[in-house]
Design an enzyme around this catalytic site. Structure first.
Site, PDB file in Angstrom:
ATOM      1  N   HIS A 162      66.291  54.094  70.230  1.00 33.35           N
ATOM      2  CA  HIS A 162      66.818  54.832  71.376  1.00 33.35           C
ATOM      3  C   HIS A 162      67.752  53.947  72.182  1.00 33.35           C
ATOM      4  CE1 HIS A 162      66.173  56.409  75.644  1.00 33.35           C
ATOM      5  NE2 HIS A 162      67.004  57.232  75.045  1.00 33.35           N
ATOM      6  N   ASP A 178      71.622  60.713  72.916  1.00 35.02           N
ATOM      7  CA  ASP A 178      70.840  60.241  74.056  1.00 35.02           C
ATOM      8  C   ASP A 178      71.081  61.121  75.278  1.00 35.02           C
ATOM      9  OD1 ASP A 178      69.566  58.836  76.084  1.00 35.02           O
ATOM     10  OD2 ASP A 178      70.282  56.887  75.391  1.00 35.02           O
ATOM     11  N   TYR A 215      87.489  49.208  72.042  1.00 36.31           N
ATOM     12  CA  TYR A 215      87.270  48.087  71.120  1.00 36.31           C
ATOM     13  C   TYR A 215      86.136  47.191  71.609  1.00 36.31           C
ATOM     14  CZ  TYR A 215      91.841  49.128  68.961  1.00 36.31           C
ATOM     15  OH  TYR A 215      92.895  49.713  68.329  1.00 36.31           O
TER      16      TYR A 215
END
Length: 151
Positions: free
Chosen positions: A22, A69, A118
């Protein structure tokens, strides 16, 4: 072949999805992304591939097994178009539709500036490069939880 599991999900990707916990984030990227360089800096440390498929198909396959999530606002993000941060290219609209279908509701992709994307990707669990050739086919997905079955 396995029943109920997309054939797009090879053994390496399945291992990564199972190993993530998680709050761990994965990155799904197009063919132009500096995937090897970024992947070497992730938790897994090596590049994974779902070759020869568009980003939306790869995301749909991943989300057929992995919940997003629900405790954070940016569980799904997209790389912003340079110079046009509000523009949403077709590839990103297709991934948005795949996310909405997997989650059963609209789950907005949060935009992330290219260079910030990035940097965010370096902190990911893993990078999965697709066969997506359109620009800005780069996304992050953060793993959620599967609740226990009701008693």
């Amino acid at each position: 072949m396995l029943k109920g599991i997309s054939p797009l999900l090879n053994a390496d990707v399945l291992y990564a999805l199972k190993s993530m916990g998680h709050g761990d984030m994965l990155v799904v990227v197009d063919t132009n992304f500096p995937a090897e360089a970024i992947a070497s800096q992730t938790v897994l440390g090596e590049l994974l591939r779902i070759d020869n498929v568009p980003a939306a198909d790869a995301v749909a396959a991943i989300l057929s097994l992995m919940p997003l999530d629900s405790f954070i606002d940016d569980a799904a993000t997209r790389m912003e178009v340079v110079g046009a941060p509000d523009e949403v290219p077709q590839v990103q609209r297709e991934v948005q539709a795949a996310i909405d279908k997997a989650e059963g509701k609209h789950w907005p992709l949060s935009p992330v500036e290219r260079f910030a994307f990035y940097e965010r990707a370096k902190d990911a669990y893993c990078v999965i490069q697709t066969g997506e050739r359109r620009f800005y086919g780069c996304f992050t997905l953060t793993k959620g939880v599967i609740p226990p079955e009701a008693e």
